[in-house]
Design a protein around this motif. Sequence first.
Motif, PDB file in Angstrom:
ATOM      1  N   LEU A 158      -4.591 147.092 115.674  1.00 30.83           N
ATOM      2  CA  LEU A 158      -3.537 146.705 116.627  1.00 30.83           C
ATOM      3  C   LEU A 158      -2.209 147.125 115.962  1.00 30.83           C
ATOM      4  CD1 LEU A 158      -4.409 142.675 117.230  1.00 30.83           C
ATOM      5  CD2 LEU A 158      -4.645 144.776 118.825  1.00 30.83           C
ATOM      6  N   GLN A 159      -1.389 147.600 116.580  1.00 31.37           N
ATOM      7  CA  GLN A 159      -0.225 148.309 116.133  1.00 31.37           C
ATOM      8  C   GLN A 159       0.912 148.200 117.023  1.00 31.37           C
ATOM      9  OE1 GLN A 159       0.161 153.048 116.073  1.00 31.37           O
ATOM     10  NE2 GLN A 159      -0.662 152.584 113.896  1.00 31.37           N
ATOM     11  N   SER A 160       2.150 147.804 116.486  1.00 29.25           N
ATOM     12  CA  SER A 160       3.361 147.764 116.977  1.00 29.25           C
ATOM     13  C   SER A 160       4.223 149.186 116.795  1.00 29.25           C
ATOM     14  CB  SER A 160       4.120 146.821 116.512  1.00 29.25           C
ATOM     15  OG  SER A 160       5.548 146.843 117.096  1.00 29.25           O
ATOM     16  N   SER A 161       4.329 150.093 117.726  1.00 29.62           N
ATOM     17  CA  SER A 161       4.641 151.241 117.360  1.00 29.62           C
ATOM     18  C   SER A 161       5.608 152.072 118.310  1.00 29.62           C
ATOM     19  CB  SER A 161       3.499 152.490 117.346  1.00 29.62           C
ATOM     20  OG  SER A 161       2.742 152.523 118.354  1.00 29.62           O
ATOM     21  N   PRO A 162       6.311 152.954 118.380  1.00 29.05           N
ATOM     22  CA  PRO A 162       7.226 153.581 119.387  1.00 29.05           C
ATOM     23  C   PRO A 162       6.580 154.195 120.674  1.00 29.05           C
ATOM     24  CG  PRO A 162       7.854 154.415 117.122  1.00 29.05           C
ATOM     25  CD  PRO A 162       6.379 153.460 117.002  1.00 29.05           C
ATOM     26  N   VAL A 163       5.169 154.272 120.599  1.00 26.90           N
ATOM     27  CA  VAL A 163       4.518 154.704 121.786  1.00 26.90           C
ATOM     28  C   VAL A 163       4.556 153.472 122.894  1.00 26.90           C
ATOM     29  CG1 VAL A 163       2.382 153.654 120.990  1.00 26.90           C
ATOM     30  CG2 VAL A 163       2.160 155.591 122.638  1.00 26.90           C
ATOM     31  N   LEU A 164       4.781 152.351 122.459  1.00 26.50           N
ATOM     32  CA  LEU A 164       4.842 151.421 123.464  1.00 26.50           C
ATOM     33  C   LEU A 164       6.301 151.467 124.033  1.00 26.50           C
ATOM     34  CD1 LEU A 164       3.509 148.387 121.240  1.00 26.50           C
ATOM     35  CD2 LEU A 164       2.447 149.037 123.428  1.00 26.50           C
ATOM     36  N   HIS A 165       7.327 152.152 123.593  1.00 28.18           N
ATOM     37  CA  HIS A 165       8.633 152.382 124.362  1.00 28.18           C
ATOM     38  C   HIS A 165       8.291 153.114 125.764  1.00 28.18           C
ATOM     39  CE1 HIS A 165      12.603 153.436 125.434  1.00 28.18           C
ATOM     40  NE2 HIS A 165      12.386 154.706 125.255  1.00 28.18           N
ATOM     41  N   SER A 166       7.348 154.204 125.538  1.00 30.18           N
ATOM     42  CA  SER A 166       7.096 154.975 126.826  1.00 30.18           C
ATOM     43  C   SER A 166       6.170 154.217 127.759  1.00 30.18           C
ATOM     44  CB  SER A 166       6.235 156.076 126.474  1.00 30.18           C
ATOM     45  OG  SER A 166       7.035 157.071 125.374  1.00 30.18           O
ATOM     46  N   LEU A 167       5.239 153.255 127.292  1.00 29.60           N
ATOM     47  CA  LEU A 167       4.463 152.604 127.966  1.00 29.60           C
ATOM     48  C   LEU A 167       5.336 151.737 128.813  1.00 29.60           C
ATOM     49  CD1 LEU A 167       0.884 151.288 127.211  1.00 29.60           C
ATOM     50  CD2 LEU A 167       2.706 149.905 128.274  1.00 29.60           C
ATOM     51  N   LEU A 168       6.138 150.835 128.100  1.00 29.29           N
ATOM     52  CA  LEU A 168       6.819 149.690 128.843  1.00 29.29           C
ATOM     53  C   LEU A 168       7.970 150.232 129.562  1.00 29.29           C
ATOM     54  CD1 LEU A 168       6.912 147.329 125.622  1.00 29.29           C
ATOM     55  CD2 LEU A 168       5.515 147.150 127.663  1.00 29.29           C
ATOM     56  N   SER A 169       8.740 151.049 129.401  1.00 27.34           N
ATOM     57  CA  SER A 169       9.601 151.839 130.177  1.00 27.34           C
ATOM     58  C   SER A 169       8.993 152.534 131.605  1.00 27.34           C
ATOM     59  CB  SER A 169      10.191 152.850 129.373  1.00 27.34           C
ATOM     60  OG  SER A 169       9.681 154.000 128.952  1.00 27.34           O
ATOM     61  N   GLY A 170       7.818 153.220 131.294  1.00 24.64           N
ATOM     62  CA  GLY A 170       7.001 153.534 132.531  1.00 24.64           C
ATOM     63  C   GLY A 170       6.649 152.443 133.385  1.00 24.64           C
ATOM     64  N   LEU A 171       6.121 151.337 132.911  1.00 25.90           N
ATOM     65  CA  LEU A 171       5.864 150.242 133.810  1.00 25.90           C
ATOM     66  C   LEU A 171       7.267 149.630 134.178  1.00 25.90           C
ATOM     67  CD1 LEU A 171       3.892 147.943 134.744  1.00 25.90           C
ATOM     68  CD2 LEU A 171       4.186 146.867 132.413  1.00 25.90           C
ATOM     69  N   CYS A 172       8.255 149.598 133.615  1.00 24.22           N
ATOM     70  CA  CYS A 172       9.728 149.268 134.359  1.00 24.22           C
ATOM     71  C   CYS A 172      10.049 149.879 135.303  1.00 24.22           C
ATOM     72  CB  CYS A 172      10.670 149.017 133.127  1.00 24.22           C
ATOM     73  SG  CYS A 172      12.111 148.118 133.618  1.00 24.22           S
ATOM     74  N   ARG A 173       9.964 151.304 135.428  1.00 18.97           N
ATOM     75  CA  ARG A 173      10.283 152.190 136.283  1.00 18.97           C
ATOM     76  C   ARG A 173       9.483 151.941 137.562  1.00 18.97           C
ATOM     77  NH1 ARG A 173      10.668 155.820 131.912  1.00 18.97           N
ATOM     78  NH2 ARG A 173       8.733 156.793 132.529  1.00 18.97           N
ATOM     79  N   ASP A 174       8.128 151.942 137.515  1.00 19.40           N
ATOM     80  CA  ASP A 174       7.180 151.718 138.222  1.00 19.40           C
ATOM     81  C   ASP A 174       7.416 150.516 139.141  1.00 19.40           C
ATOM     82  OD1 ASP A 174       5.993 154.184 137.750  1.00 19.40           O
ATOM     83  OD2 ASP A 174       4.124 152.998 136.574  1.00 19.40           O
ATOM     84  N   LEU A 175       7.776 149.344 138.573  1.00 22.89           N
ATOM     85  CA  LEU A 175       7.975 147.956 139.092  1.00 22.89           C
ATOM     86  C   LEU A 175       9.259 148.215 139.779  1.00 22.89           C
ATOM     87  CD1 LEU A 175       6.469 145.749 136.508  1.00 22.89           C
ATOM     88  CD2 LEU A 175       5.641 145.922 138.593  1.00 22.89           C
ATOM     89  N   GLY A 176      10.323 148.842 139.260  1.00 23.55           N
ATOM     90  CA  GLY A 176      11.357 149.016 139.889  1.00 23.55           C
ATOM     91  C   GLY A 176      11.395 149.799 141.196  1.00 23.55           C
ATOM     92  N   ALA A 177      10.553 150.697 141.460  1.00 26.84           N
ATOM     93  CA  ALA A 177      10.568 151.501 142.618  1.00 26.84           C
ATOM     94  C   ALA A 177       9.703 150.880 143.900  1.00 26.84           C
ATOM     95  CB  ALA A 177       9.949 152.665 142.224  1.00 26.84           C
ATOM     96  N   TRP A 178       9.001 149.775 143.397  1.00 26.38           N
ATOM     97  CA  TRP A 178       8.435 148.934 144.357  1.00 26.38           C
ATOM     98  C   TRP A 178       8.902 147.947 145.001  1.00 26.38           C
ATOM     99  CZ3 TRP A 178       5.984 143.445 143.542  1.00 26.38           C
ATOM    100  CH2 TRP A 178       5.189 143.403 144.449  1.00 26.38           C
ATOM    101  N   ASN A 179       9.028 147.736 146.086  1.00 31.84           N
ATOM    102  CA  ASN A 179       9.624 146.721 146.806  1.00 31.84           C
ATOM    103  C   ASN A 179       8.704 145.555 147.206  1.00 31.84           C
ATOM    104  OD1 ASN A 179      11.186 145.051 148.839  1.00 31.84           O
ATOM    105  ND2 ASN A 179      11.419 146.519 150.340  1.00 31.84           N
ATOM    106  N   PRO A 180       8.979 144.342 146.517  1.00 30.63           N
ATOM    107  CA  PRO A 180       8.228 143.203 146.785  1.00 30.63           C
ATOM    108  C   PRO A 180       8.234 142.411 147.916  1.00 30.63           C
ATOM    109  CG  PRO A 180      10.105 142.628 145.306  1.00 30.63           C
ATOM    110  CD  PRO A 180      10.103 144.162 145.421  1.00 30.63           C
ATOM    111  N   ARG A 181       9.222 142.831 148.778  1.00 23.29           N
ATOM    112  CA  ARG A 181       9.268 142.385 150.180  1.00 23.29           C
ATOM    113  C   ARG A 181       8.085 142.767 151.192  1.00 23.29           C
ATOM    114  NH1 ARG A 181      14.147 139.716 150.872  1.00 23.29           N
ATOM    115  NH2 ARG A 181      15.694 140.141 149.214  1.00 23.29           N
ATOM    116  N   ARG A 182       7.559 143.878 150.775  1.00 30.60           N
ATOM    117  CA  ARG A 182       6.509 144.610 151.382  1.00 30.60           C
ATOM    118  C   ARG A 182       5.288 143.860 151.283  1.00 30.60           C
ATOM    119  NH1 ARG A 182       7.254 151.077 150.912  1.00 30.60           N
ATOM    120  NH2 ARG A 182       9.259 151.022 151.912  1.00 30.60           N
TER     121      ARG A 182
END
Length: 226
Positions: A158-182
Amino acid sequence: MMHFADSLTFSGRKVVAAWAALPFPALAGSSLPDILSAHQQDVPWKLLSSWREQKVSCCFAQSVVLRGICKEKATSCPGQPRSPLQSCESPEEVLQQYLHTQFPGAFSTAHVLQQPCDTRPPFPQFFSPLLTRQGFLLDKAQGSPSAGVESMPVLAALQSSPVLHSLLSGLCRDLGAWNPRRCSSFFTAGVEQGDFQEALEELKTLSQCYETGFGADGSADEADSD
């Protein structure tokens, strides 16, 4: 368990990446120093988290457990000085020294257990024929692949590393582009639009905790290595 979690998730970091080697790449009878010495350029375990794999050259904290490697003596050529790994007194010291070399400045814990991982049925037999029944590597396939692998050395981390910045920011972008009203069921469950946006902001803040501040080269965060 709480202390273990706290040791990996300091400075606002609440997520860790999972890594594993199944099997841990080892020849039968080889020593842990010899095995790890063959992997000085890159660690012999792979990222399991759902993101494109990246070579990680630094991390903030990690916990590594290795099972199934016997305490064989390290080999060395006559007349040549022993390497730092060969000079260690115990398998735990060998693994700890290796982690320190690969990830200088990171908080690392290492545990080595002699008992291998049991892979007898119902464990799925999807292993290469280049493995012995004990899960060690062969130079060439021997015997019938249907014989099965009964056990094998494994490593999990189990590792806390900078690779998680890419994973979490990518998840944030994907969710931000999604319209929950649909999705009517989303708000039927009692989630408000404001709550959704607040969660996105928290996710963005969390991803920023894994930035090193040294660009894309993956250099260690000096603030965490003090």
